[in-house]
Write a protein that holds these residues in place. Structure first.
Motif, short mmCIF file in Angstrom:
data_model
loop_
_atom_site.label_atom_id
_atom_site.label_comp_id
_atom_site.label_asym_id
_atom_site.label_seq_id
_atom_site.Cartn_x
_atom_site.Cartn_y
_atom_site.Cartn_z
N THR A 16 0.07 -0.87 -0.03
CA THR A 16 0.27 0.17 -0.08
C THR A 16 1.25 1.51 0.42
O THR A 16 0.65 2.33 -0.12
CB THR A 16 -1.30 0.27 1.23
N VAL A 17 1.97 1.49 0.56
CA VAL A 17 2.48 2.72 0.41
C VAL A 17 4.09 2.59 -0.73
O VAL A 17 4.32 3.04 -1.30
CB VAL A 17 3.36 2.70 1.81
N GLU A 129 -3.34 8.49 3.86
CA GLU A 129 -3.25 8.64 2.52
C GLU A 129 -3.64 10.32 2.84
O GLU A 129 -4.52 11.21 3.40
CB GLU A 129 -4.10 8.42 1.95
N PHE A 135 1.76 9.07 1.16
CA PHE A 135 1.49 8.13 1.89
C PHE A 135 2.18 7.97 3.61
O PHE A 135 4.05 8.15 3.51
CB PHE A 135 1.23 6.48 1.31
#
Length: 254
Positions: A16-17, A129, A135
């Motif tokens: 996710t990052v 976010e 992020f």
């Protein structure tokens, strides 16, 4: 915090990052990471499927506007323990973060059977976010068997506090991803790259010394001054460099 920076990034943070950060350097299309089994220390047993495209060059980066926090997402996972562990982590985490951001959603991922690895464990990954597409992450996991037992509520509260600390530090990348962004900037094309970060971590400072020794590349480091009535979080640092123009020789030239 220093111990947290030394630990390995969990797979959810990479997905996710780390991958969105890599996409800013031109490695986005075809980049994928899928979790098929989760494992915990000490015996592991996890499995992921990772796909990464081959790129000849990295793009320069201009990333100096971190933006404001607009939402927080997370994954509370558990393997070979009661599903209630994940729910307890979520409740404790929301008890801290609901005071600051209304848009919060934390998924629960309870693995069973062969998908649950070889050791019991649970943990939490959080990602904030911003409005500018940056992020900020934080994560914690339970102790190994034989160590002092971890309490799900403590994992939730401590991870939330770590995330708030990262948000306070600010910048376009969190402490864990400072070095990765600087590496890609250094390897990029012979053009100017800039990034705004929070205070540099000890790991990042040493990493800059390695870049100087291996690539003879020096970054221009400027402290960003803020007016007293506009100061948000910790002091920010802007790093600027000209890439060395590294080229991937294994990429066929058409």
């Amino acid at each position: 915090m220093d111990q947290e920076l030394k630990s390995m990034k969990q797979v959810d943070i990479i997905r996710t990052v780390t991958l969105p950060l890599m996409s800013k350097f031109g490695i986005g299309e075809g980049l994928e990471l899928k979790v098929t089994r989760r494992g915990a220390k000490p015996n592991g047993g996890g499995e992921v499927i990772f796909k990464c495209p081959v790129r000849r060059k990295l793009l320069p980066l201009q990333f100096i506007k971190p933006g404001k926090i607009k939402r927080i997402r997370g994954v509370a996972y558990a393997m070979r323990v009661s599903p209630a562990m994940s729910n307890r982590i979520v409740d404790a985490t929301r008890g801290v973060l609901n005071q600051f951001v209304p848009d919060i959603y934390i998924y629960t991922d309870h693995m069973k059977g062969a998908q649950s690895g070889k050791s019991p464990g649970f943990g939490l990954s959080l990602v904030a976010e911003t409005t500018e597409g940056s992020f900020i992450s934080a994560e914690m996991s339970s102790n190994q068997p034989g160590q002092e037992p971890s309490i799900p509520e403590d994992i939730g509260r401590q991870t939330a506090q770590l995330l708030l600390e990262e948000i306070y530090r600010g910048g376009c990348v969190d402490s864990r991803h400072q070095s990765l962004a600087l590496l890609f900037m250094a390897l990029g094309q012979s053009d100017v790259s800039k990034i705004l970060t929070g205070p540099l971590s000890p790991y990042t400072i040493q990493f800059l010394r390695h870049l100087r020794d291996f690539f003879q590349l020096m970054f221009k480091i400027e402290a960003q001054k803020q007016l007293e009535d506009e100061q948000i979080g910790a002091e920010k640092v802007q790093l600027t460099c000209i890439g060395i123009g590294f080229s991937n020789l294994s990429k066929t030239i058409l």
